[in-house]
Scaffold this motif. Structure first.
Motif, mmCIF file in Angstrom:
data_model
loop_
_atom_site.group_PDB
_atom_site.id
_atom_site.type_symbol
_atom_site.label_atom_id
_atom_site.label_comp_id
_atom_site.label_asym_id
_atom_site.label_seq_id
_atom_site.Cartn_x
_atom_site.Cartn_y
_atom_site.Cartn_z
ATOM 1 N N ILE A 57 0.828 -1.210 0.000
ATOM 2 C CA ILE A 57 0.000 0.000 0.000
ATOM 3 C C ILE A 57 0.862 1.260 0.000
ATOM 4 C CG2 ILE A 57 -1.802 -1.249 1.252
ATOM 5 C CD1 ILE A 57 -1.292 0.606 3.626
ATOM 6 N N TRP A 58 2.129 1.147 0.412
ATOM 7 C CA TRP A 58 3.028 2.300 0.367
ATOM 8 C C TRP A 58 3.200 2.781 -1.078
ATOM 9 C CZ3 TRP A 58 5.240 5.787 3.443
ATOM 10 C CH2 TRP A 58 6.372 6.470 2.994
ATOM 11 N N ARG A 59 3.506 1.860 -1.973
ATOM 12 C CA ARG A 59 3.669 2.214 -3.389
ATOM 13 C C ARG A 59 2.339 2.606 -4.021
ATOM 14 N NH1 ARG A 59 6.542 -2.560 -2.968
ATOM 15 N NH2 ARG A 59 4.957 -3.696 -4.149
ATOM 16 N N HIS A 60 1.293 1.872 -3.677
ATOM 17 C CA HIS A 60 -0.004 2.134 -4.288
ATOM 18 C C HIS A 60 -0.564 3.493 -3.867
ATOM 19 C CE1 HIS A 60 -0.818 -2.445 -4.971
ATOM 20 N NE2 HIS A 60 0.189 -1.980 -5.685
ATOM 21 N N VAL A 122 -6.942 3.044 -12.790
ATOM 22 C CA VAL A 122 -6.905 2.483 -11.437
ATOM 23 C C VAL A 122 -8.042 1.481 -11.277
ATOM 24 C CG1 VAL A 122 -7.038 2.972 -8.968
ATOM 25 C CG2 VAL A 122 -5.908 4.603 -10.512
ATOM 26 N N TYR A 123 -7.687 0.240 -11.007
ATOM 27 C CA TYR A 123 -8.676 -0.815 -10.785
ATOM 28 C C TYR A 123 -8.484 -1.373 -9.380
ATOM 29 C CZ TYR A 123 -10.997 -5.371 -11.188
ATOM 30 O OH TYR A 123 -11.798 -6.474 -10.974
ATOM 31 N N HIS A 124 -9.406 -1.040 -8.495
ATOM 32 C CA HIS A 124 -9.385 -1.521 -7.107
ATOM 33 C C HIS A 124 -10.219 -2.792 -7.072
ATOM 34 C CE1 HIS A 124 -9.582 -1.766 -2.822
ATOM 35 N NE2 HIS A 124 -9.210 -0.522 -2.597
ATOM 36 N N ARG A 125 -9.553 -3.917 -6.869
ATOM 37 C CA ARG A 125 -10.258 -5.201 -6.952
ATOM 38 C C ARG A 125 -11.120 -5.494 -5.730
ATOM 39 N NH1 ARG A 125 -6.117 -9.395 -7.448
ATOM 40 N NH2 ARG A 125 -4.521 -7.865 -6.959
ATOM 41 N N ASP A 126 -11.072 -4.618 -4.729
ATOM 42 C CA ASP A 126 -11.894 -4.800 -3.533
ATOM 43 C C ASP A 126 -12.597 -3.482 -3.201
ATOM 44 O OD1 ASP A 126 -13.000 -6.265 -1.483
ATOM 45 O OD2 ASP A 126 -11.344 -5.912 -0.092
ATOM 46 N N LEU A 127 -13.272 -2.922 -4.202
ATOM 47 C CA LEU A 127 -13.912 -1.609 -4.053
ATOM 48 C C LEU A 127 -15.289 -1.771 -3.408
ATOM 49 C CD1 LEU A 127 -13.302 1.382 -4.717
ATOM 50 C CD2 LEU A 127 -14.714 1.090 -6.756
ATOM 51 N N ASP A 145 -4.159 -2.821 -0.885
ATOM 52 C CA ASP A 145 -3.396 -4.031 -1.196
ATOM 53 C C ASP A 145 -3.699 -4.544 -2.598
ATOM 54 O OD1 ASP A 145 -4.438 -3.880 1.647
ATOM 55 O OD2 ASP A 145 -2.713 -5.195 1.947
ATOM 56 N N ARG A 146 -4.970 -4.496 -2.980
ATOM 57 C CA ARG A 146 -5.414 -5.138 -4.224
ATOM 58 C C ARG A 146 -5.789 -4.096 -5.283
ATOM 59 N NH1 ARG A 146 -10.049 -9.098 -2.808
ATOM 60 N NH2 ARG A 146 -9.586 -9.837 -4.915
ATOM 61 N N VAL A 147 -4.870 -3.219 -5.565
ATOM 62 C CA VAL A 147 -5.082 -2.199 -6.589
ATOM 63 C C VAL A 147 -4.146 -2.479 -7.761
ATOM 64 C CG1 VAL A 147 -4.956 0.252 -7.141
ATOM 65 C CG2 VAL A 147 -5.814 -0.467 -4.911
ATOM 66 N N ASP A 148 -4.705 -2.461 -8.973
ATOM 67 C CA ASP A 148 -3.915 -2.625 -10.188
ATOM 68 C C ASP A 148 -3.891 -1.310 -10.949
ATOM 69 O OD1 ASP A 148 -3.555 -5.335 -9.635
ATOM 70 O OD2 ASP A 148 -5.368 -5.907 -10.740
ATOM 71 N N PHE A 149 -2.775 -1.032 -11.588
ATOM 72 C CA PHE A 149 -2.632 0.175 -12.396
ATOM 73 C C PHE A 149 -2.447 -0.264 -13.845
ATOM 74 C CE2 PHE A 149 -1.370 1.156 -8.104
ATOM 75 C CZ PHE A 149 -2.081 2.326 -7.857
ATOM 76 N N LEU A 150 -3.410 0.111 -14.678
ATOM 77 C CA LEU A 150 -3.489 -0.376 -16.047
ATOM 78 C C LEU A 150 -3.439 0.789 -17.032
ATOM 79 C CD1 LEU A 150 -6.554 -2.710 -15.369
ATOM 80 C CD2 LEU A 150 -4.152 -3.370 -15.258
ATOM 81 N N ARG A 151 -3.123 0.467 -18.260
ATOM 82 C CA ARG A 151 -3.202 1.487 -19.306
ATOM 83 C C ARG A 151 -4.660 1.876 -19.526
ATOM 84 N NH1 ARG A 151 0.414 3.221 -22.871
ATOM 85 N NH2 ARG A 151 1.831 1.524 -22.313
ATOM 86 N N GLU A 152 -5.542 0.877 -19.454
ATOM 87 C CA GLU A 152 -6.979 1.111 -19.612
ATOM 88 C C GLU A 152 -7.736 0.071 -18.805
ATOM 89 O OE1 GLU A 152 -10.412 1.253 -23.128
ATOM 90 O OE2 GLU A 152 -8.288 1.114 -23.652
ATOM 91 N N VAL A 153 -8.688 0.501 -17.982
ATOM 92 C CA VAL A 153 -9.499 -0.440 -17.206
ATOM 93 C C VAL A 153 -10.560 -1.023 -18.133
ATOM 94 C CG1 VAL A 153 -11.026 -0.751 -15.218
ATOM 95 C CG2 VAL A 153 -9.116 0.873 -15.083
ATOM 96 N N PRO A 154 -10.548 -2.348 -18.365
ATOM 97 C CA PRO A 154 -11.504 -2.941 -19.316
ATOM 98 C C PRO A 154 -12.928 -2.914 -18.782
ATOM 99 C CG PRO A 154 -10.232 -4.645 -18.215
ATOM 100 C CD PRO A 154 -9.638 -3.343 -17.798
ATOM 101 N N ARG A 155 -13.864 -3.101 -19.688
ATOM 102 C CA ARG A 155 -15.272 -3.009 -19.328
ATOM 103 C C ARG A 155 -15.651 -4.002 -18.230
ATOM 104 N NH1 ARG A 155 -20.638 -2.246 -22.922
ATOM 105 N NH2 ARG A 155 -22.146 -3.288 -21.558
ATOM 106 N N ASP A 156 -15.182 -5.244 -18.321
ATOM 107 C CA ASP A 156 -15.584 -6.222 -17.313
ATOM 108 C C ASP A 156 -15.103 -5.824 -15.926
ATOM 109 O OD1 ASP A 156 -12.917 -6.696 -17.925
ATOM 110 O OD2 ASP A 156 -13.078 -8.878 -17.738
#
Length: 223
Positions: A57-60, A122-127, A145-156
């Motif tokens: 979470i420090w980096r995120h 920003v895709y937070h998998r536990d939002l 903890d469960r955050v992904d950084f993407l070029r584009e957050v897909p529709r799903d």
């Protein structure tokens, strides 16, 4: 970068000092907020929390800051423990709605935040509701903890986040409130607004897959 200072295994966010960090990490808990095996969260003092078992979470948190996504400011990290800003008086999203009521403004602020997260990759998998803190007009994203950084957050992934929030809040949030939230989330994205019924079906399908059962209004009123 110039915002940080490294002292052995201790990393500091300036102007936080090494002395402050050592004091906070060594202090006995003022209050235990959450206690799980190797993943505790406690208050070291009235303005500072310490969380263990989550060094990512420090980096995120810094990655969210650079994208202008509000999250509590972190001060120091050492091993698997981080120290950060405790936001006194902030409530988890659903608790905020239950105690303060649901306004159109609050729904729009929340929707704009989620839209901004997705627009900025920003895709937070536990939002869920417990991972959004609200105080007044301010909303913070937590539990990173469960955050992904993407070029584009897909529709799903976007649908999944909307379903997580949909499942996480029950009464007093109404069907009308949920639609208002969705259209505020869609903003000027024409392709989303024009296909809102398809989005709604997908969100509700994912909501049901979470096997979440909202309490009845008379039950929720006593929570």
């Amino acid at each position: 970068g110039s915002d940080f200072d490294v002292r052995g295994d201790l990393v500091l966010r300036r102007p936080y000092s090494e002395e402050e960090a050592k004091r906070v990490f060594a202090a006995p808990p003022l209050r235990m907020v959450k206690e799980r095996s190797n993943r505790r969260l406690w208050l070291a003092d009235a303005k500072t929390f310490v969380k263990e078992g989550a060094p990512t979470i420090w980096r995120h948190a810094f990655a969210l800051e650079t994208r202008a996504i509000p999250t509590p400011r972190l001060f120091a990290v050492q091993g698997d423990r981080v120290a950060g800003e405790w936001i006194e008086g902030a409530l988890p999203l659903w608790d905020h709605f239950k105690s303060r009521g649901v306004s159109r403004d609050s729904l729009h602020r929340l929707a704009r935040l989620v839209r901004r997260m997705h627009q900025r990759g920003v895709y937070h998998r536990d939002l869920k509701a417990n991972n959004l803190l609200v105080r007044g007009d301010d909303v913070w994203v937590i539990d990173l903890d469960r955050v992904d950084f993407l070029r584009e957050v897909p529709r799903d992934a976007r649908v999944w986040n909307l379903a997580q929030l949909n499942a996480a809040v029950g009464p007093p949030v109404t069907k009308t409130d949920r639609l208002r939230f969705f259209f505020a989330y869609a903003g000027r994205e024409r392709s989303v607004r024009m296909t809102w019924k398809e989005w709604a079906k997908e969100v509700m399908r994912e909501t049901r897959l979470r096997k979440h059962v909202w309490p009845k209004p008379e039950e929720a009123s006593g929570i």
